[in-house]
Write a protein that holds these residues in place. Structure first.
Motif, PDB file in Angstrom:
ATOM      1  N   MET A 210       0.843  -1.203   0.000  1.00 57.32           N
ATOM      2  CA  MET A 210       0.000   0.000   0.000  1.00 57.32           C
ATOM      3  C   MET A 210       0.872   1.244   0.000  1.00 57.32           C
ATOM      4  O   MET A 210       1.882   1.288   0.686  1.00 57.32           O
ATOM      5  CB  MET A 210      -0.897  -0.004   1.248  1.00 57.32           C
TER       6      MET A 210
ATOM      7  N   GLY B 152      12.557   3.362  -2.135  1.00 53.98           N
ATOM      8  CA  GLY B 152      11.873   2.870  -0.937  1.00 53.98           C
ATOM      9  C   GLY B 152      10.856   3.845  -0.383  1.00 53.98           C
ATOM     10  O   GLY B 152      10.104   3.513   0.535  1.00 53.98           O
ATOM     11  N   PHE B 153      10.817   5.073  -0.911  1.00 55.96           N
ATOM     12  CA  PHE B 153       9.937   6.124  -0.392  1.00 55.96           C
ATOM     13  C   PHE B 153       8.566   6.125  -1.076  1.00 55.96           C
ATOM     14  O   PHE B 153       7.710   6.943  -0.729  1.00 55.96           O
ATOM     15  CB  PHE B 153      10.591   7.502  -0.571  1.00 55.96           C
ATOM     16  N   GLY B 154       8.373   5.252  -2.059  1.00 60.72           N
ATOM     17  CA  GLY B 154       7.094   5.255  -2.780  1.00 60.72           C
ATOM     18  C   GLY B 154       7.083   6.305  -3.868  1.00 60.72           C
ATOM     19  O   GLY B 154       8.117   6.862  -4.230  1.00 60.72           O
TER      20      GLY B 154
ATOM     21  N   HIS C  22      -5.412  -3.017   7.365  1.00 59.84           N
ATOM     22  CA  HIS C  22      -3.970  -2.748   7.217  1.00 59.84           C
ATOM     23  C   HIS C  22      -3.693  -1.253   7.362  1.00 59.84           C
ATOM     24  O   HIS C  22      -2.785  -0.841   8.092  1.00 59.84           O
ATOM     25  CB  HIS C  22      -3.482  -3.247   5.856  1.00 59.84           C
TER      26      HIS C  22
ATOM     27  N   THR D 201      -2.098   1.603  12.559  1.00 58.14           N
ATOM     28  CA  THR D 201      -1.429   2.576  13.448  1.00 58.14           C
ATOM     29  C   THR D 201      -1.986   3.996  13.298  1.00 58.14           C
ATOM     30  O   THR D 201      -1.377   4.943  13.782  1.00 58.14           O
ATOM     31  CB  THR D 201       0.090   2.612  13.170  1.00 58.14           C
ATOM     32  N   ARG D 202      -3.108   4.147  12.599  1.00 58.83           N
ATOM     33  CA  ARG D 202      -3.716   5.471  12.464  1.00 58.83           C
ATOM     34  C   ARG D 202      -5.229   5.314  12.429  1.00 58.83           C
ATOM     35  O   ARG D 202      -5.741   4.312  11.934  1.00 58.83           O
ATOM     36  CB  ARG D 202      -3.238   6.176  11.181  1.00 58.83           C
TER      37      ARG D 202
ATOM     38  N   GLU E 136       8.538  -1.888   5.527  1.00 54.54           N
ATOM     39  CA  GLU E 136       7.707  -1.139   4.565  1.00 54.54           C
ATOM     40  C   GLU E 136       8.573  -0.504   3.481  1.00 54.54           C
ATOM     41  O   GLU E 136       8.206  -0.495   2.305  1.00 54.54           O
ATOM     42  CB  GLU E 136       6.879  -0.066   5.286  1.00 54.54           C
ATOM     43  N   MET E 137       9.717   0.021   3.871  1.00 52.60           N
ATOM     44  CA  MET E 137      10.586   0.670   2.891  1.00 52.60           C
ATOM     45  C   MET E 137      11.041  -0.333   1.829  1.00 52.60           C
ATOM     46  O   MET E 137      11.150   0.007   0.650  1.00 52.60           O
ATOM     47  CB  MET E 137      11.792   1.255   3.623  1.00 52.60           C
TER      48      MET E 137
ATOM     49  N   GLY F  58       6.829   2.798   0.074  1.00 57.33           N
ATOM     50  CA  GLY F  58       6.874   3.837   1.102  1.00 57.33           C
ATOM     51  C   GLY F  58       6.170   3.382   2.368  1.00 57.33           C
ATOM     52  O   GLY F  58       5.860   2.210   2.543  1.00 57.33           O
ATOM     53  N   TRP F  59       5.908   4.351   3.252  1.00 54.62           N
ATOM     54  CA  TRP F  59       5.433   4.029   4.598  1.00 54.62           C
ATOM     55  C   TRP F  59       3.956   4.326   4.782  1.00 54.62           C
ATOM     56  O   TRP F  59       3.480   5.400   4.424  1.00 54.62           O
ATOM     57  CB  TRP F  59       6.211   4.855   5.618  1.00 54.62           C
ATOM     58  N   ILE F  60       3.241   3.388   5.340  1.00 57.75           N
ATOM     59  CA  ILE F  60       1.861   3.615   5.780  1.00 57.75           C
ATOM     60  C   ILE F  60       1.811   3.399   7.297  1.00 57.75           C
ATOM     61  O   ILE F  60       1.645   4.346   8.063  1.00 57.75           O
ATOM     62  CB  ILE F  60       0.872   2.663   5.067  1.00 57.75           C
ATOM     63  N   GLN F  61       2.012   2.170   7.714  1.00 55.80           N
ATOM     64  CA  GLN F  61       1.908   1.858   9.147  1.00 55.80           C
ATOM     65  C   GLN F  61       3.030   2.510   9.949  1.00 55.80           C
ATOM     66  O   GLN F  61       2.850   2.820  11.129  1.00 55.80           O
ATOM     67  CB  GLN F  61       1.935   0.352   9.345  1.00 55.80           C
TER      68      GLN F  61
ATOM     69  N   LYS G 275       4.239   5.411   9.703  1.00 54.37           N
ATOM     70  CA  LYS G 275       4.158   6.869   9.811  1.00 54.37           C
ATOM     71  C   LYS G 275       2.761   7.326  10.210  1.00 54.37           C
ATOM     72  O   LYS G 275       1.938   7.711   9.365  1.00 54.37           O
ATOM     73  CB  LYS G 275       4.545   7.513   8.472  1.00 54.37           C
TER      74      LYS G 275
END
Lengths: 314, 314
Positions: free
Chosen positions: A101, A173-175, A235, A239-240, B169-170, B175-178, B180
């Motif tokens: 994602m 890796g940052f999307g 998913h 964490t949010r 995730e990276m 990129g980051w979801i969980q 961040k």
């Protein structure tokens, strides 16, 4: 129930309820879809009370059902697409049992008939046919089982992608930032019950028809998602808190028999060509090209209406 | 000029103008900071007309100056931080002359004194001290030189990060979801002129003081960014219009002499320990831990005020 949004000069447009035949509308008793999603149980009662559809729908009056959203998270839940793209891009992902994602730009979703501007044909302009869900407020830590009840609407999305930029960005890796300009949405957002049996185990079990410049390009089935939308929602919410109106996408709809039924994006077809022929032969989109997407059920009905967008020079 | 936002029960709060001594405020003649950013030239004239500050500021009345934004894009512009993290995570990035940037959750920025809830201490709870800019509407294709004039406000950010989830995730490339969850912001958003000489070549040339549970942890200088904010803005706008109110972050403020001056996040200190000692010894944050961040100029003045947040159990 099917909902749409009319252009009215404001950023969020004006919410309307669509007649069963998809040809007429009534102004909703709630101004915008975002307003409705922030108080959905009440909204649903008010919207269900709309029984007459006095006005004829003109498709060019429509913007995206949700013209902007506070959050857009896109998955990549079709394994046949992900595996192929990784092979072609030379990317080796670690083994994981979590969905993929990324977070994309959400302050604008193009309307279903909008022209879409790009600066440069050399960027590898591509469409991606997807399904998506829109949730109400989802608390952090919601389980997949509980996530089902937060899925309030289902949408059909065209996730515009710039392939020349996508591989290099992914390798950081940052999307994706530059590779993912705003998406488009098909005209109608539908409640899950509107899909009947075609909404099952968190999948949209419809055929996504894709035409490029009037020629059939793909007809993938929505069912073979590796994760259901309820799992994608959970998913995202690990964490949010998810704000009401968050849109979560499936990623490019794809089936393992893509050589037979075609693809929902050009990159996938090019990937098949790389594997089968040693190099890609299908080029990406040019200025003036059009893509048309409409999902159909067994009876040929298109619950989301159809999206038809043209690539233009910015 | 320094601006802040008071809690008033609404999602965007109530914009106020801060007195020169930082102790008093006046209600702005514009309801919210988002409203101001959408019509900044007019807003600036109206805000500059505020000359009296009748009310005393109570810090717990403050939310983030921009309590939610349509877009949050975070860079990683401090090379000393990026190189160290790559070495520790075993990540080999391709050579590129483009800034690194990901899109993060923006529907909520925590206020400067908010408690911040997390589900689990084992997630590797970490702070990240950063600077950021807030732009007005930036057209697609804006150059770095032209991007300067769209930088309307400068902010100080705490980019909460969950390190146990970040590496995996990276490695997906998405990129980051969980990893961040939402960020926090220091109380005052400031116009560039407010920083005087400390705003130069698109860098915030202040010292970012970071304290963890009352002990000094870092005092990195903001100047050594590998890319200036104007370059980050232009990077973000290459293929999309940036909506007014887009927030763009610097990434963790870091200097090459981090062994002497400390770090703006725990992960960086742990990375130094891995290199110097063979393994990390500093643990991540626990429930009840506090982090304090305030940037100061040569005279010890803190233009953004100070942020002090506590980690709590969700």
């Amino acid at each position: 129930m099917r909902l749409a949004t009319l252009r009215d000069g404001s950023k969020d447009g004006r919410l309307v309820v669509i007649s069963p035949d998809g040809l007429r509308y009534a102004f909703a008793p709630i101004p915008t879809l975002q307003d409705a999603l922030e108080n959905w149980d009440l909204a649903l009662k008010l919207l269900a009370g709309v029984g007459e559809f006095p006005d004829e729908l003109a498709k060019t009056d429509l913007c995206a059902p949700l013209p902007r959203a506070w959050q857009w998270l896109d998955g990549s839940a079709y394994q046949s697409h992900g595996d192929l793209m990784d092979a072609v891009l030379g990317i080796s992902k670690p083994k994981t049992d979590l969905p993929l994602m990324y977070q994309g730009v959400s302050d604008r979703f193009y309307g279903p008939y909008d022209n879409v501007p790009f600066s440069d044909e050399s960027l590898g302009i591509d469409f991606e046919g997807e399904f998506g869900v829109v949730v109400d407020a989802v608390p952090m830590g919601t389980t997949p089982a509980d996530a089902f009840k937060h899925i309030r609407l289902i949408v059909q999305i065209n996730d515009w992608s710039l392939r020349t930029l996508a591989g290099p960005e992914m390798k950081t890796g940052f999307g994706w930032i530059q590779a993912k300009p705003p998406c488009g949405m098909a005209p109608f957002a539908v409640t899950p019950d509107e899909l009947g049996d075609a909404w099952r185990h968190g999948r949209v079990c419809l055929t996504l028809n894709v035409e490029w410049n009037g020629k059939q390009f793909g007809a993938a089935q929505g069912e073979p998602m590796g994760y259901g939308f309820h799992e994608l929602v959970a998913h995202a919410a690990r964490t949010r808190d998810l704000v009401a109106g968050t849109v979560i996408g499936s990623g490019t709809v794809s089936n393992a028999n893509f050589r037979d039924i075609g693809s929902s994006c050009i990159a996938e077809r090019r990937g098949i060509e790389v594997i089968d022929l040693g190099q890609p032969k299908t080029e990406f989109m040019k200025f003036g090209d059009r893509v048309r997407m409409y999902a159909t059920d067994e009876n040929g009905r298109a619950p989301f209406g159809e999206l038809e967008q043209k690539v233009t020079r910015a």
